[in-house]
Structure formats: structure tokens, C-alpha cells
Design an enzyme around this catalytic site. Sequence first.
Site, mmCIF file in Angstrom:
data_model
loop_
_atom_site.group_PDB
_atom_site.id
_atom_site.type_symbol
_atom_site.label_atom_id
_atom_site.label_comp_id
_atom_site.label_asym_id
_atom_site.label_seq_id
_atom_site.Cartn_x
_atom_site.Cartn_y
_atom_site.Cartn_z
ATOM 1 C CB SER A 121 33.367 -182.241 6.751
ATOM 2 O OG SER A 121 34.093 -183.350 7.227
ATOM 3 C CG HIS B 72 30.914 -186.801 5.315
ATOM 4 N ND1 HIS B 72 30.726 -186.316 6.594
ATOM 5 C CD2 HIS B 72 31.989 -186.123 4.825
ATOM 6 C CE1 HIS B 72 31.630 -185.406 6.858
ATOM 7 N NE2 HIS B 72 32.407 -185.259 5.806
#
Length: 709
Positions: free
Chosen positions: A562, A680
Site C-alpha cells: 500500500s 487490498h
Amino acid sequence: MIHKPQLSLLAGALCAVLFSSVQAQPYPATPRTPVQDSYHGVTISDDYRWLEDFTKPEVKAWVAEQNKLSRAALDAVPGRAALAERIRTLLNSRSSAYYGLHTAGGKWFAIKMQPPKQQPLLVRLDSPDALASEHVVLDPNARAADGSLAIDFYVPSPDGKHVAVSLSEKGSEDGSIHLIEVASGKQVDVVIPRVQYPTGGGSVAWSPDGKSLYYTRYPAPGERAEAELHFHQEVWQHKLGQPLSADRYVIGKDFPRIGATVLSVAKSGEQLAVVANGDGGEHAFYLRGNKGAWQRLAAYEDNIKAAEFGNDGWLYLLSNKGAPRGKIVRIPLAKPQLKDAQVLLPETEGTLQHMEVNGGKLFVSALLGGPSKLSVVDLKTLAVRDIELPPVSSVSSLKGGAKGEVLALLQSYTEPAAWWRLNAEGKPVKTAMASTTPVDFSDIEVKREFATSKDGTKVPVNIIHRNGLKLDGSNPTILNGYGGYNISQTPGFSVTRKLWLERGGVYVIANLRGGGEYGEAWHLAGNLTKKQNVFDDFIAAAEHVIARGYSSPAKLAIQGGSNGGLLMGAALTQRPELFRAVHASVGIYDMMRIELDPNGAFNVTEFGTVKDKAQFEALYAYSPFHRVMDGTKYPAVLFTTGDHDGRVNPAQSRKMTARLQAANPAGQPILLRTSSASGHGMGSSLDETIKLQTDTFSFLLQQLGMAAP
């Protein structure tokens, strides 16, 4: 007979030969179609804009070809099958773990991770020491055996008879609220859609009588343009037994477009809405009395970070106003004025993180640059007492229960997470909600050292390795970092980390600026136009590890996801000679386009915007996609992403892969792994986690010349 050290070297050499043959295969054809943009008089060309649109068949075909190449490379690593089986055994043989605790109706509720189940389930217990009393409220695995359905969050009603659960599919975090009767596990009301999404998250709070529900709501199709459907979050109320058409608007029309709201309701009826202005750390607080109107209690400039109802007529606040590391204040709900706040705990050497009020006591956890300390404040005398914790450990959560009980979730690099019962007088007592590990970490040592960054800042470096390590520069090492969003890298346990450590590997975690380890000043020193400090800190950590003899550039890999993926992109483009391999997961790489991505606007308060000249110059200076130089010898890179990622656009990984492959097509392998069953990372099934870890460990073991199992 070949001795074991010779066998290990031979295996590493064989790995390199096999992987080189895969590397010799040409990368998938990737056309360059230049598109030019102008920012503040600077013209920038983008050759891979066409890879942004995943609806196009040619983009899907390109991703399929990249996956095919990656599969050929990763599947060819010797010992991969044994590695996969070991990872599966380690993850499946873990004991159950409990997190996300709530109390209601005199009972405890928890999310229970129970390997080998694909997804965690929601359970209710009589107490943290009565595991035999466990009652399963909702098991997503019973609804989707493939693990595609996950619990985003849940909130029980005050009487504990019902629970509101957000469910989403394939790691999308696109959740709807299901209202479940706790006793039967049956759905008892309508499904409330559009409550949770990765942009602004989602939240739910029950009225004190349990007859209605306050929830966050994104616009429905037709209410706004399609591009705006995951912004403009509002708060609505649903009364049980009523149709959705009867739900009413509560507040939120004046909140920011990128507002992210968290709701809570006091037992006495007061309502609180905490609204984050994107992801940069600014919060506004709106309070409604049990019979009055909404009022803005605190604006962004008041620098309040968190609030909690105390069930004693007070609202407790964590404030950074004049206290970058935080202080605790409280205001009376009968006359809620911030100017009348009473200071309970002034700023100390630690950075305040969690607080819990119960039984006339205020329990507070604070960070000491990464590890935690824990204190308790007597609310009558304001006397403060520290509670003893294991060394280099972290407090992940605090939760109060009935009769003044408070639990803390503790863990370290060598001890798995466990809930401990706190008291004001002595040491914490471990409850039955304690995880155990199937492997022995007694031979593992944890050191905490400090690297010196480019501007002289001391950066904590946590080094984990087996006892008796030789500091001769020969140790395969993974350096991990994040550095953003005021998120702190605290001591945490990973059972699969033992795979690396038992093979002589070293694992290092750096506490970089941009995080919250040393308070708001530490965060602000690594965001917006100061983001380069984060990368300088990480590079300094790498140089420290090399200078101290833990590793060398030929044996050093870096890993991050991320915002940590952005860190990987910056590090490999700024100092490519410093690393042998890179694993960059769900990362951000094109800083010129990030704010245009589906979740990009939420990042502006952390990264900045190209619309501002000074911020554009800072973004362009480090943007990894734009810092790639043709002909440069880059380290081997594995990019990993998921089709259903609503936090970071997978196109970021596609474009960065294409650019690096074009820069040096005959160099070290540049691979892209895209999962069609994840996002994610939140909500991924156990099988998906095992597949990803197998691929990443295979890649890193091979690149650093380590023998697989």
C-alpha cells in the site's frame, strides 16, 4: 557425499540458473502510446495510460500474459511445493485468535479466526475465560465455502439480542449491513446496502433501546453521478421492522466530499459523529444531545484525534492541541464546550494511542517509538500508575466490559496476540483468549537499533534473527517499512516469519517518519511536501543494516504494501544498487495520477495534489513511475495486486511493471501477479493468503540464494 553447506550453495545456484532461464523469456508485448499532460508549465509524457482501463479486452489480455509469465517463473522455483505445504501447515495449525471485541447484554462478542476455516466468524461468549460458552452468531464459511464472503465489521445491539454485520465479497470491502438475531443466527430485517466501501469505510451505531440503527450511507445510483457514488458519505437512521424507504437522513450533507465518518451513541442517548477529512489525519467532531440538535464540537484546527463516551456523564477526548504526542481531556455532556475541557493526562514521553474508560479508571496505551507502554489514571485523584508489559511489545486494542473490567490485546515479535485483563494495582493477567504458536521462537532474538537519516534524524530499526548470528554481511535480509498516514509499525507476531528466520534470514522493520511512532510531529515530517524524508529514512535503515554487517546489497530484499508499496517504488528507483530484490504489494507509483483514481481523492490530505505547484514539484520529484530510467540495473521486483482493490487502483501496479520491464528488458526479472479473488488484502480467504505467501517467499528465497524447504 555433499556436505550441507555445499548443498545449500548448490541449491541457491540451481535456483538462479532456473530463474535466469525464465527471465530470458520475453516480456509480454506492451505498446507505448504516449499521452502528454502539462502541470504548472511542465510537460510530462505517459506511455502506459492505456493500461489504466481494465474494462478493455487488451488490458485484460495483457494482465493474463503477465500472470502467465509470473506463474512460469514462480512455479519453477525448486522446493516450491514443499514450501507451500509448510506455509499451509503453519497457518492451519495456529490456535484460534480473537479480535474486534465488543460487550453487550452482559456478554462478550468477538471476531474469531479459526484455522483452517477460510474466513473468521462472529461469536458470543459469557466471558473471556469461558471459551466453552462460545456461541457462533455468524459463520461466513457456511454461506460461501470458497471463502469469498467476509465480515468487514459488526456492532451488537445494547441488549446483545441483535447484531449488525457488514458483509462483502472477494476482498472488495464493498459491504451491506445484515441484521442478525444472535440466538438463532437468522437474518431478521432488511439488508441495508451501500454502508461500507474502501474510500470512506463504514460505521454503525445502535440507539440505546436497540430499536433503531444509525449507519453511514453512500449515494445510491441516480442520486449522484456514477463517479461520485463512493464519496459524499451521510448518516441515516433505520428503524427495525420498517422498509428501507422509511429510513431518514440524520446528518452529513455538509460533510466533506472525502469525509469518512465513525459513529457512536452513549447509553444516555447522546450521538457522536467523527468525520475524517480524507486520510491525512484531520478530524471534526459533531455531537447531538439526547434531546437536542447537532453541534460541531471540534473543528479540524482543534486537533482532536479520538473521543469516547465514558458512561459517567463525560466525553473523553484525545487531543494533540499544543501536545504533538497527545493528551487526554474530558468535557461534561451536560455542557459540552471544548474550551471547558479538563486535562486528565498531560503530554508525556509516549505518543498516546488507545484509551478506555471503565470502573472509575482511564486506561491509556502510548507508543515509545514503536513498542507500547500502558498506564492507568484514577479519575478521582488523577494519580497515574504504569502497568508492566513484556519488553518490545505492543498494545493493539483496549476494551472495557462489565463491572469495570478492561482487557488489552498484547503481542510482540516472538509472542502471539493474547487478551490480558488489566487492573490498577499489579501486572496484567492473561485470559483464555490467548493464541498459541505451532513453532518455537525461543531461539529468536530481537534488537532495537537506530539508523541516522540524511538530515540527522534517528530512525528506529527493529532487527529479528536467530541467536548466534554472525555479522559478516552474508545474511539474507528482508527490510520492511511503511511510513505514512500516522500509522505506526508496532511489534506484531507472524508465524510464517519463522520460515525466513530458521533459514538464517534476518527480518528488519523500520519505524519511519510519516508514521505515528513519535506523535503528530513525526507524521507531519513525512507527509505532503516532506514525503522524501520517509524514503531517506528507509534508505538510511538499509545502509545501517549493511554497515552493521547484518547483510549486504547482494543479500538485501525490501518489502512493503500500500503506502509501503510506494516506499518500495521510491527506494528501488532512487537507490537501485542497494537492493537485490523487491516485493511491492498493492502499491502506488504514479503520483501524477493517484488523485484521479477511485480512492485517490482521499489521499490528497496525506500526499498532496498536482494542482498545488509546491506539492506537484514534491510529488513529481519522487514519483516512482517517472523516476524509472532506461538502461538502469534495477533489482528483481515482484508486484502483487488484486482485481477488487478499492483502496489502491491495480492500474498503478500495471503501469509500474510495464515501465520497469521496458527500462531494462534483459535485466533482473520484473513480475506482476494479479489475483482475481482478492482486493487490498482485507477479507482475503485463507487459501488466497497461502497462495500469496507461497509466491512471495518463493520469489525472495530464490532471489537471495536460499534453499527452499
